[in-house]
Scaffold this motif. Structure first.
Motif, PDB file in Angstrom:
ATOM      1  N   ILE A  76      -0.382  -7.788  16.691  1.00  0.00           N
ATOM      2  CA  ILE A  76      -1.652  -7.539  16.294  1.00  0.00           C
ATOM      3  C   ILE A  76      -2.589  -8.761  16.592  1.00  0.00           C
ATOM      4  CG2 ILE A  76      -1.582  -7.700  13.858  1.00  0.00           C
ATOM      5  CD1 ILE A  76      -3.775  -5.409  13.873  1.00  0.00           C
ATOM      6  N   LEU A  77      -1.945  -9.970  15.951  1.00  0.00           N
ATOM      7  CA  LEU A  77      -2.663 -11.367  15.918  1.00  0.00           C
ATOM      8  C   LEU A  77      -2.708 -11.912  17.374  1.00  0.00           C
ATOM      9  CD1 LEU A  77      -4.133 -13.529  14.551  1.00  0.00           C
ATOM     10  CD2 LEU A  77      -1.815 -14.478  13.869  1.00  0.00           C
ATOM     11  N   GLN A  78      -1.627 -11.550  18.142  1.00  0.00           N
ATOM     12  CA  GLN A  78      -1.467 -11.912  19.751  1.00  0.00           C
ATOM     13  C   GLN A  78      -2.644 -11.384  20.321  1.00  0.00           C
ATOM     14  OE1 GLN A  78       0.144 -14.572  21.258  1.00  0.00           O
ATOM     15  NE2 GLN A  78      -1.374 -14.263  22.554  1.00  0.00           N
ATOM     16  N   LYS A  79      -2.802 -10.194  20.348  1.00  0.00           N
ATOM     17  CA  LYS A  79      -3.839  -9.222  20.902  1.00  0.00           C
ATOM     18  C   LYS A  79      -5.196  -9.743  20.666  1.00  0.00           C
ATOM     19  CE  LYS A  79      -5.097  -4.728  22.815  1.00  0.00           C
ATOM     20  NZ  LYS A  79      -6.481  -5.104  22.749  1.00  0.00           N
ATOM     21  N   TRP A  80      -5.401  -9.845  19.140  1.00  0.00           N
ATOM     22  CA  TRP A  80      -6.494 -10.403  18.663  1.00  0.00           C
ATOM     23  C   TRP A  80      -6.840 -11.708  19.276  1.00  0.00           C
ATOM     24  CZ3 TRP A  80      -7.699 -15.002  16.124  1.00  0.00           C
ATOM     25  CH2 TRP A  80      -9.145 -15.120  15.338  1.00  0.00           C
ATOM     26  N   LEU A  81      -5.921 -12.582  19.391  1.00  0.00           N
ATOM     27  CA  LEU A  81      -6.324 -13.786  20.106  1.00  0.00           C
ATOM     28  C   LEU A  81      -6.663 -13.614  21.574  1.00  0.00           C
ATOM     29  CD1 LEU A  81      -6.283 -16.929  19.829  1.00  0.00           C
ATOM     30  CD2 LEU A  81      -3.808 -16.799  20.503  1.00  0.00           C
ATOM     31  N   SER A  82      -5.979 -12.548  22.325  1.00  0.00           N
ATOM     32  CA  SER A  82      -6.033 -12.446  23.757  1.00  0.00           C
ATOM     33  C   SER A  82      -7.683 -11.919  24.002  1.00  0.00           C
ATOM     34  CB  SER A  82      -5.012 -11.527  24.179  1.00  0.00           C
ATOM     35  OG  SER A  82      -3.734 -12.324  24.253  1.00  0.00           O
ATOM     36  N   ASP A  83      -7.893 -10.858  23.024  1.00  0.00           N
ATOM     37  CA  ASP A  83      -9.297 -10.246  23.289  1.00  0.00           C
ATOM     38  C   ASP A  83     -10.280 -11.083  22.763  1.00  0.00           C
ATOM     39  OD1 ASP A  83      -7.696  -8.410  24.108  1.00  0.00           O
ATOM     40  OD2 ASP A  83      -8.177  -6.918  22.327  1.00  0.00           O
ATOM     41  N   VAL A  84     -10.403 -12.053  21.895  1.00  0.00           N
ATOM     42  CA  VAL A  84     -11.172 -12.550  20.872  1.00  0.00           C
ATOM     43  C   VAL A  84     -11.377 -13.947  21.608  1.00  0.00           C
ATOM     44  CG1 VAL A  84     -12.244 -13.601  18.996  1.00  0.00           C
ATOM     45  CG2 VAL A  84     -11.209 -11.184  18.919  1.00  0.00           C
ATOM     46  N   PHE A  85     -10.388 -14.660  21.948  1.00  0.00           N
ATOM     47  CA  PHE A  85     -10.534 -16.316  22.353  1.00  0.00           C
ATOM     48  C   PHE A  85     -10.941 -16.157  23.950  1.00  0.00           C
ATOM     49  CE2 PHE A  85      -9.100 -19.366  19.283  1.00  0.00           C
ATOM     50  CZ  PHE A  85      -9.501 -18.476  18.014  1.00  0.00           C
ATOM     51  N   THR A  86     -12.155 -15.653  24.195  1.00  0.00           N
ATOM     52  CA  THR A  86     -12.401 -15.127  25.436  1.00  0.00           C
ATOM     53  C   THR A  86     -12.950 -16.610  26.434  1.00  0.00           C
ATOM     54  OG1 THR A  86     -14.662 -14.410  25.085  1.00  0.00           O
ATOM     55  CG2 THR A  86     -12.903 -12.994  25.211  1.00  0.00           C
ATOM     56  N   PHE A  87     -12.729 -16.719  27.692  1.00  0.00           N
ATOM     57  CA  PHE A  87     -13.447 -17.648  28.643  1.00  0.00           C
ATOM     58  C   PHE A  87     -14.778 -17.594  28.239  1.00  0.00           C
ATOM     59  CE2 PHE A  87     -15.452 -19.037  32.456  1.00  0.00           C
ATOM     60  CZ  PHE A  87     -14.729 -20.212  32.784  1.00  0.00           C
ATOM     61  N   GLY A  88     -15.639 -18.612  28.136  1.00  0.00           N
ATOM     62  CA  GLY A  88     -16.925 -18.843  27.884  1.00  0.00           C
ATOM     63  C   GLY A  88     -17.406 -18.638  26.498  1.00  0.00           C
ATOM     64  N   PHE A  89     -16.422 -18.318  25.662  1.00  0.00           N
ATOM     65  CA  PHE A  89     -16.730 -18.417  24.187  1.00  0.00           C
ATOM     66  C   PHE A  89     -15.572 -19.375  23.617  1.00  0.00           C
ATOM     67  CE2 PHE A  89     -14.941 -17.090  19.980  1.00  0.00           C
ATOM     68  CZ  PHE A  89     -16.402 -16.992  19.183  1.00  0.00           C
ATOM     69  N   ALA A  90     -14.469 -19.254  23.587  1.00  0.00           N
ATOM     70  CA  ALA A  90     -13.404 -20.001  23.114  1.00  0.00           C
ATOM     71  C   ALA A  90     -12.978 -21.377  24.038  1.00  0.00           C
ATOM     72  CB  ALA A  90     -12.305 -19.571  22.789  1.00  0.00           C
ATOM     73  N   TYR A  91     -13.110 -21.116  25.373  1.00  0.00           N
ATOM     74  CA  TYR A  91     -12.614 -22.160  26.454  1.00  0.00           C
ATOM     75  C   TYR A  91     -13.298 -21.987  27.683  1.00  0.00           C
ATOM     76  CZ  TYR A  91      -9.914 -18.682  28.728  1.00  0.00           C
ATOM     77  OH  TYR A  91      -9.454 -17.397  29.321  1.00  0.00           O
ATOM     78  N   GLY A  92     -13.130 -23.000  28.512  1.00  0.00           N
ATOM     79  CA  GLY A  92     -13.807 -22.645  29.701  1.00  0.00           C
ATOM     80  C   GLY A  92     -15.127 -23.388  29.909  1.00  0.00           C
TER      81      GLY A  92
END
Length: 183
Positions: A76-92
């Motif tokens: 659940i935490l891995q999917k949260w990270l993948s879904d929430v830490f998106t390109f243009g928000f968390a990185y990029g």
């Protein structure tokens, strides 16, 4: 005190004496902290991305509280990270989390001694956390450290009352160590 966001990555917090106790202690010590229990909020793993990103933006300190599953984050935490830490928000193109502190607070059922070279798990918790450190680096987060406690498994009707008290005592001490990193 900084704005603290605690992300509980246990899929079923009611089944975890250790993680629940740690969170209860953090709640007492930090009554203004926001605690997001992913398992309760999103039992179907369908996250409200805008709400999760808004919570992250308000925070100065982010704590991931989780049991280590197969040497990594629970699903659940891995999917949260993948879904929430998106390109243009968390990185990029934008790193909107830059400058915030990330603290890992994790538990294992196995003993702490097992997490060393030559031990049963053969790697240290720090080595197993290199991917999380790189996530922080990529997102411009300040990596604030890791708090790990082992032997945190308690199974009702299997373990003794003394085992329960030992896990609860260790969980309280664990929360105190997390608090030291937050401050």
């Amino acid at each position: 005190m900084s704005n603290v966001l605690i992300i509980s990555g246990h899929p079923d917090l009611q089944q975890s004496t250790a993680n629940r106790t740690i969170l209860d202690e953090l709640k007492k010590a930090l009554p203004n902290a926001e605690i997001r229990d992913l398992g309760a909020l999103y039992p179907n793993y369908q996250f409200d991305i805008e709400a999760e990103q808004a919570a992250l933006l308000k925070a100065d300190v982010i704590v991931w509280q989780f049991p280590i599953h197969w040497y990594h984050l629970p699903a659940i935490l891995q999917k949260w990270l993948s879904d929430v830490f998106t390109f243009g928000f968390a990185y990029g193109t934008a790193t909107q989390l830059a400058g915030k502190k990330l603290i890992l607070s994790c538990t294992t059922g196995g003993a702490e001694e097992a997490y060393q070279h030559g031990g049963a798990q053969n790697y240290t918790i720090e080595e197993l956390s290199n991917g999380h450190k790189q996530t922080a680096n990529l997102c411009g987060l300040e990596f604030g450290g890791i708090v790990h406690s082992g032997s945190m498994l308690y199974i009702p009707n299997f373990n003794s009352e003394d085992d329960l008290k030992a896990v609860q005592t260790k969980a309280v001490k664990h929360a105190e160590r997390v608090m030291a990193l937050i401050k």
